[in-house]
Write an enzyme that holds these catalytic residues in place. Structure first.
Site: not given
Ligand code: LLP
Length: 420
Positions: A279-282, A348
């Site tokens: 489940e990659p996001g970043r 602000c």
């Molecule tokens: N799967 C689950 C269940 C998650 O909670 C998350 C991220 C991901 C996948 C994706 O993770 P990634 O591959 O993006 O690391 N707002 C924070 C990051 C919060 C991440 C929350 N969960 C930031 O700006 O660094």
């Protein structure tokens, strides 16, 4: 210079920085600032890095929608065949609107409402990542009322330290996420008895911005032990979901590549039949995007110089929220003396900064690019100080697509009424 920038498709052109074949100055001239700008080539390359590393395995990469849920971004991944990891009914609506396939969707999150469960079941999603015993009961009941069995995985908390920022580590025993490792077996046994639940897999996610593959491998080994224990009781799983978390370079971090990150996991799962999900996001969107902004004023000070820009913490909350570092570069540096600036927005609050102490050779009216802003940028933006949200442009070669128009004052006031 280009090799030093974390956004791979950002290059130096004749009139300053270009993303792929489009000059950032051209985007600002046509669509104004602040504007999030993304590179389709960088999104595609990041996704394909996972696909290549997983070649020859039954696998599914479920892009974590929360990182960037704009329809334009989701549609790029949908066309590449991605699955999606969602955490709300709203995110499901976005995935479907962008052409994503429901059966490739996994639904995470600790607080799914009945309505969200119903919506997801009716859409035919692939799996609910269940995070508590109470959620399991509720899902069984909702699925029963619809006459549609609910496919589930438990999100198991493997209790490993991901060694990341405490706000974004999620796999420790003290976090609100997932079910305790020690309780997982009993929950699977219970799920196996429920009439409207279909056990499909197991899930874990230990944290975000991980730079070391070791904690992930440790979590995977623990999960695998559980999978084998379940199998010995006749509970067989179709898929194993190891979550997201791979980090990116913001400044000088040296994150492993997708293939280096996945190698120890693939080794651990060699010869197994289950579909392996991530489940990659970043790591898919972070360095495919930047926030383009213009300097409104330069304000020299006794102690500090301020560059006041037209983007703010409402556009990109990460610096204010996590003290996160984002590289800031002049789109076309001037032949003026470089000075150190506090790069701040118009909001602000003293916390409204995008960068401290940045050396910039700039004048009023110049454009800046705030890099590595593709993940958790637009999705965490707000209307604080009644500011309209930024536009978004997706660059594809020499073409720019406006994937989100800048908000207007009408958007801001929509749905509100003063007392009669
Ligand atoms: N799967 C689950 C269940 C998650 O909670 C998350 C991220 C991901 C996948 C994706 O993770 P990634 O591959 O993006 O690391 N707002 C924070 C990051 C919060 C991440 C929350 N969960 C930031 O700006 O660094």
């Amino acid at each position: 210079m280009t090799t030093a920038l974390p956004v791979p498709t950002l290059v130096q052109g004749p009139t300053g920085l270009m993303l792929e074949g489009v000059a950032l100055s051209e985007i600002a001239a046509r669509h104004g600032t602040p504007t999030y700008v993304y590179s389709r080539a960088a999104l595609t390359a990041a996704f394909e890095a996972y696909q290549t590393a997983l070649a020859g395995r039954k696998s599914l990469v479920c892009y974590a929608v929360k990182a960037n849920s704009s329809l334009g971004i989701l549609s790029v991944f949908a066309r590449l065949g991605a699955g999606f990891d969602i955490v709300s009914g709203g995110e499901l609506a976005r995935v479907l609107a962008a052409g994503g396939e429901a059966h490739k969707v996994v639904f995470s999150g600790v607080g799914k409402s009945r309505e969200e469960m119903r919506y997801a079941l009716e859409a035919g999603i692939g799996c609910f990542n269940v995070e508590s015993a109470a959620e399991l009961d509720r899902l069984n009941e909702v699925a029963g009322s619809l006459g549609k069995p609910a496919p589930i995985a438990f999100r198991v908390n493997p209790d490993v330290d991901p060694k990341t920022h405490p706000y974004i580590s999620t796999g420790l025993r003290s976090n609100k996420f997932g079910v305790a490792f020690t309780e997982a077996l009993a929950l699977y046994r219970k799920a196996a008895t429920l009439p409207h639940i279909e056990i499909s897999g197991i899930d874990c996610h230990i944290g975000s911005q991980l730079l070391d593959p070791a904690p992930m491998a440790e979590a995977a080994a623990k999960i695998l032990g559980l999978v084998d224990q379940l199998a010995s009781e006749g509970i067989r799983l179709d898929h194993i979901d190891l979550g997201g978390g791979l980090g990116i370079r913001y400044r000088d971090e040296e994150p492993p590549s997708a293939s280096t990150y996945l190698a120890p996991l693939l080794e651990c799962f060699a010869g197994r039949e289950e579909t392996l999900c991530f489940e990659p996001g970043r790591s898919l969107v972070g360095n495919a995007g930047l926030l383009l902004t213009r300097i409104e004023y330069l304000k020299p000070g006794v102690e500090k110089n301020f560059a006041i820009i037209d983007a703010a913490m409402n556009d990109l909350a990460r610096p204010a929220l996590y003290d996160a570092y984002h590289e800031i570069v002049a789109v076309a540096p001037k032949a003026v003396e470089a000075r150190s600036y506090e790069v701040v927005g118009p909001i602000c609050e003293s916390g409204d900064f995008l960068g401290h102490d940045r050396e910039l050779a700039v004048e009023e009216g110049d454009l800046l690019a705030i890099l590595s802003a593709g993940a958790y940028g637009m999705t965490m933006s707000s209307n604080y100080n009644t500011r309209t949200r930024a536009a978004e442009v997706l660059v594809d070669g020499a073409v720019m697509h406006v994937i989100r128009e800048r908000e207007t004052l009408e958007h801001l006031l929509k749905g509100e009424t003063p007392l009669p």
